[in-house]
Design an enzyme around this catalytic site. Structure first.
Site, PDB file in Angstrom:
ATOM      1  N   HIS A   1      41.883  51.127  40.375  1.00  0.00           N
ATOM      2  CA  HIS A   1      41.735  49.695  40.119  1.00  0.00           C
ATOM      3  C   HIS A   1      40.543  49.325  39.246  1.00  0.00           C
ATOM      4  CE1 HIS A   1      44.843  47.917  42.727  1.00  0.00           C
ATOM      5  NE2 HIS A   1      44.639  48.949  43.499  1.00  0.00           N
TER       6      HIS A   1
ATOM      7  N   LYS B   1      36.774  33.400  39.500  1.00  0.00           N
ATOM      8  CA  LYS B   1      36.934  34.825  39.804  1.00  0.00           C
ATOM      9  C   LYS B   1      35.594  35.301  40.341  1.00  0.00           C
ATOM     10  CE  LYS B   1      38.141  35.501  35.412  1.00  0.00           C
ATOM     11  NZ  LYS B   1      39.416  35.989  35.640  1.00  0.00           N
ATOM     12  N   ARG B   2      35.518  36.594  40.757  1.00  0.00           N
ATOM     13  CA  ARG B   2      34.224  37.074  41.219  1.00  0.00           C
ATOM     14  C   ARG B   2      33.180  36.907  40.117  1.00  0.00           C
ATOM     15  NH1 ARG B   2      34.413  39.743  46.305  1.00  0.00           N
ATOM     16  NH2 ARG B   2      32.218  40.117  46.123  1.00  0.00           N
TER      17      ARG B   2
ATOM     18  N   LYS C   1      32.740  39.954  33.679  1.00  0.00           N
ATOM     19  CA  LYS C   1      33.680  38.826  33.551  1.00  0.00           C
ATOM     20  C   LYS C   1      33.104  37.709  32.668  1.00  0.00           C
ATOM     21  CE  LYS C   1      35.982  39.818  37.984  1.00  0.00           C
ATOM     22  NZ  LYS C   1      37.398  40.044  37.639  1.00  0.00           N
TER      23      LYS C   1
ATOM     24  N   THR D   1      44.690  39.263  38.016  1.00  0.00           N
ATOM     25  CA  THR D   1      45.933  38.618  38.475  1.00  0.00           C
ATOM     26  C   THR D   1      45.775  37.100  38.428  1.00  0.00           C
ATOM     27  OG1 THR D   1      45.181  38.880  40.752  1.00  0.00           O
ATOM     28  CG2 THR D   1      46.755  40.505  39.928  1.00  0.00           C
TER      29      THR D   1
ATOM     30  N   LYS E   1      48.504  33.911  37.535  1.00  0.00           N
ATOM     31  CA  LYS E   1      48.707  32.698  38.343  1.00  0.00           C
ATOM     32  C   LYS E   1      48.583  31.453  37.468  1.00  0.00           C
ATOM     33  CE  LYS E   1      46.899  35.362  42.124  1.00  0.00           C
ATOM     34  NZ  LYS E   1      45.669  35.939  42.679  1.00  0.00           N
TER      35      LYS E   1
END
Length: 764
Positions: free
Chosen positions: A287, A478-479, A484, A586, A590
């Site tokens: 992952h 998100k985290r 990111k 993911t 969404k």
């Protein structure tokens, strides 16, 4: 897992009936739903993916179990105090959990510590400490098929005599208190996403879930009609045909030596046979490619806690290295690279290598990620066994992420193409016919606007900030992690702010920028990023020159139930990780399904989203993987971009000078220092392309019809990203089981009609 009530009503087809009944009682169903706690039993994307997979496996009629730990305290609740993240324990069980059922009759012992005795009859692990694993079962209903699978979560319990030997020396109180040490194993979830923390308790948790689960699987295998009882030696021949175990990242990697221990030490199988069965049973999903996330356990810790398992891992490694040496004689460097044991400094076990060697299939979770896994991260292993490596692009369940969270849009789609798309999301392609249908365009825009108005009211209530519902909702949830690149978003906010201040009369497309997510409690930079976003938001939201043109909200305590509110209201979805760092993502899927447009890099599943929808229907910017590699080769120099881009320089100088932290001018010096000298994720290198791309976004947003047409094209292309498709691929290519679309009749109808047609069950 989030909340269960509404999801269960939807999957059982009871939602309207329940809504009506509750209304008759003078109650409000939405208020009732808000009372339920989120079950936050996992970290970020990995845990939520597992939840989507459980929903899909039940919906596809696969006989599957989801196994995990019943943490007493899930992922922490995040409070924002004075702009800083503060963690509070998530005491989600304080009022009990109506969805679970304790199953004490299936309680199992799990062993730790002790030593190993070798004798002619084999190895014995003795003098161990025993902890009991008590299972709690939660039903996982499929969508409208009367299938219910099980999620079984283990809770740690001390056996009655745990440390009561101390009772003999009179310290009865201490003996009882010591029981806590055993029960601590399932007390709290380590809140680290994409970061490995080598704590003893964490290793205990990993082994605890694995040991209990394998005993449970073997008990079920032996009790079923598949296990033959002719002789002990042949009883496990059919094991890999009846049991498939998918390792969700390396966290359950100890399952491999544990199954070997059971086969060799307890069931007395010869090593080669045990190893063959083990390899055919396990498959491993990788992952992440971030090096700090890969699990590497110190050998001495494993030796202390699980002495027999260390011996087994050494044996697996020896045989593995002998095999490599026979293929590549004298290639010492290759042996070092491929060993399960990393020498040098502290000796460590590389859990990813253990998973690859002990599995028959290894997969990444998006096309680009699976390529990186093959060509970079595990290059030697892929060269050795190319047929073992696969891709399984992630997906999301359309039940929770459309029907539940966006009923208005779900109904609109059903009116156009029928209701079957909920089970077969690829049918969304039929929406392409309506891209030019003026009425449909208006209806899609109307649903989005209603969702925005509803969410704006929620934000005003929670954050006391007046939101303009016709502004563009630009969302980045998100985290919180450097890769990111929430920081790049923050620089863009400052740039927009400066542009408004420079020319207040100029036309500016109003935006509400919403950022949310949790930072791991020990991750200093991530916590500084949260503080910076809040500090910038404070200045922007209170500047009269800006007015309603720009608002910045940091969403507190981002979690599944909050995602269900924000995603349907989003116009622009931010997916801006440095190319080559996001395995899949993911959240991106969404947002796409719920009618948001994506601004993003060619990373993770964004690549396939652009493939499905056409790159012209996403806002793609920035470096590609090869550009990042090239920049690494020549050396990334942040100063260069700072010197060349006046708007970037202005924004960075404002952060550095304390413009956003007047009471503590040096507050963000670590952030600025990192951006110049230690930025592995190259924020400055993509800044210019990002800002230019954002200008294109604003331009399109002015043309509501053109924007909505692009939205429809995205929704029509979202079918590939159903977790049903992902699970069908796992079932076909890795587990070798067939989904069953057989509907089980409801309990009040006789079952004989379908009994003969039921396929053999298989645990995945």
């Amino acid at each position: 897992m989030g909340r269960t009530l509404q999801n269960t009503m939807i999957n059982l087809g009871l939602q309207n009936a329940c809504d009506e009944a509750i209304y008759q009682l003078g109650l409000d169903m939405e208020e009732l739903e808000e009372i339920e706690e989120d079950a936050g039993l996992g970290n970020g994307g990995l845990g939520r993916l597992a939840a989507c997979f459980l929903d899909s496996m039940a919906t596809l009629g696969l006989a599957a179990y989801g196994y995990g730990i019943r943490y007493e305290y899930g992922i922490f609740n995040q409070k924002i105090r004075d702009g800083w993240q503060v963690e509070e324990a998530d005491d989600w069980l304080r009022h009990g959990n109506p969805w679970e059922k304790a199953r004490p009759e299936y309680m199992l012992p799990v062993h730790f510590y002790g030593r190993v005795e070798h004798s002619p009859t084999g190895a014995k692990w003795v003098d161990t400490q025993v902890v009991l694993a008590l299972p709690y079962d939660t039903p996982v209903p499929g969508y409208m098929n009367n299938t219910v699978n099980t999620m079984r979560l283990w809770s740690a319990r001390a056996p009655n005599d745990f440390n009561l030997r101390d009772f003999n020396v009179g310290d009865y109180i201490q003996a009882v208190l010591d029981r806590n040490l055993a029960e601590n194993i399932s007390r709290v979830l380590y809140p680290n996403d994409n970061f490995f923390e080598g704590k003893e308790l964490r290793l205990k948790q990993e082994y605890f879930v694995v040991a209990a689960t394998l005993q449970d699987i073997i008990r079920r295998f032996k009790a079923s009609k598949f296990g033959s009882t002719d002789s002990v030696r042949t009883v496990f021949d059919s094991f890999p045909d009846q049991v498939a175990i998918q390792l969700n990242d390396t966290h359950p990697a100890m399952a491999i030596p544990e199954l070997m221990r059971i086969f060799v030490d307890i069931e007395k199988l010869p090593w080669n046979k045990a190893w063959d069965i083990t390899k055919r049973t396990f498959a491993y999903t990788n992952h992440t490619v971030l090096p700090e996330a890969l699990e590497r356990w110190p050998v001495d810790l494993v030796e202390k806690l699980l002495p027999r398992h260390l011996q087994i891992i050494y044996e697996i490694n020896q045989r593995h290295l002998d095999h490599i040496a026979s293929l590549f004689p004298n290639d010492v460097d290759r042996l070092r690279r491929m060993s399960l044991i990393e020498e040098g400094g502290t000796k460590r076990i590389n859990m990813a290598h253990l998973c690859i060697v002990g599995s028959h299939a290894v997969n990444g979770v998006a096309k680009i990620h699976s390529e990186i896994v093959k060509t970079q991260v595990f290059e030697d292993f892929a060269a050795l066994e190319p047929e073992k490596f696969q891709n399984k692009t992630n997906g999301i369940t359309p039940r929770r992420w459309l029907l539940l969270c966006n009923p208005g849009l779900a109904e609109l789609i059903a009116e156009k193409i029928g209701e079957d798309y909920v089970r077969d999301l690829s049918q969304l392609t039929k929406l392409h016919e309506f891209v030019d249908d003026d009425l449909f365009i208006r209806e899609v825009a109307k649903v989005k606007q209603e969702n925005k108005v509803k969410f704006a009211l929620y934000l005003e209530k929670e954050y006391k900030v007046k939101i303009n519902p016709s502004s563009m909702f630009d969302v980045h949830v998100k985290r919180i992690h450097e890769y990111k690149r929430q920081l790049m978003n923050c620089l863009h906010i400052i740039t927009m702010y400066n542009r408004i201040r420079r020319d207040p009369a100029k036309l500016f497309v109003p935006r509400t920028v919403i950022i949310g997510g949790k930072a791991a409690p020990g991750y200093h930079m991530a916590k500084m990023i949260i503080k910076l976003i809040n500090a910038v938001g404070h200045v922007v939201n209170n500047d009269p020159v800006v007015g309603s043109k720009l608002k910045v909200i940091f969403l507190e305590n981002y979690r599944v139930s909050l995602a269900e509110k924000v995603i349907p209201a989003t116009d622009l979805s931010e997916q801006i990780s440095t190319a080559g760092t996001e395995a899949s993502g993911t959240g991106n899927m969404k947002f796409m399904l719920n009618g948001a447009l994506t601004i993003g890099t060619m990373d993770g599943a964004n690549v396939e989203m652009a493939e499905e929808a056409g790159e012209e229907n996403l806002f793609i910017f920035g470096m590609r993987v090869e550009d990042v590699t090239e920049l690494d080769r020549e050396g990334y120099n942040a100063q260069k971009y700072y010197d060349q881009l006046p708007e970037l320089k202005q924004a960075v100088d404002q952060i550095r000078s304390g413009f956003f932290s007047p009471n503590e001018p040096d507050l963000f010096k670590d952030v600025v220092n990192m951006l110049f000298h230690h930025d592995r994720f190259k924020v400055f290198a993509d800044y210019e392309a990002y800002v230019k791309c954002q200008e294109k976004v604003s331009e399109l947003y002015l043309n509501s019809k053109a924007w909505t047409k692009m939205v429809i094209r995205n929704i029509a292309a979202a079918g590939k990203f159903s977790s049903d498709r992902t699970i069908k691929e796992y079932a076909r290519d890795i587990w070798h089981v067939e989904p069953s679309d057989l509907k089980i009749p409801p309990p009040n109808e006789p079952r004989d009609a379908v009994e003969d047609k039921t396929p053999n069950g298989t645990a995945a």
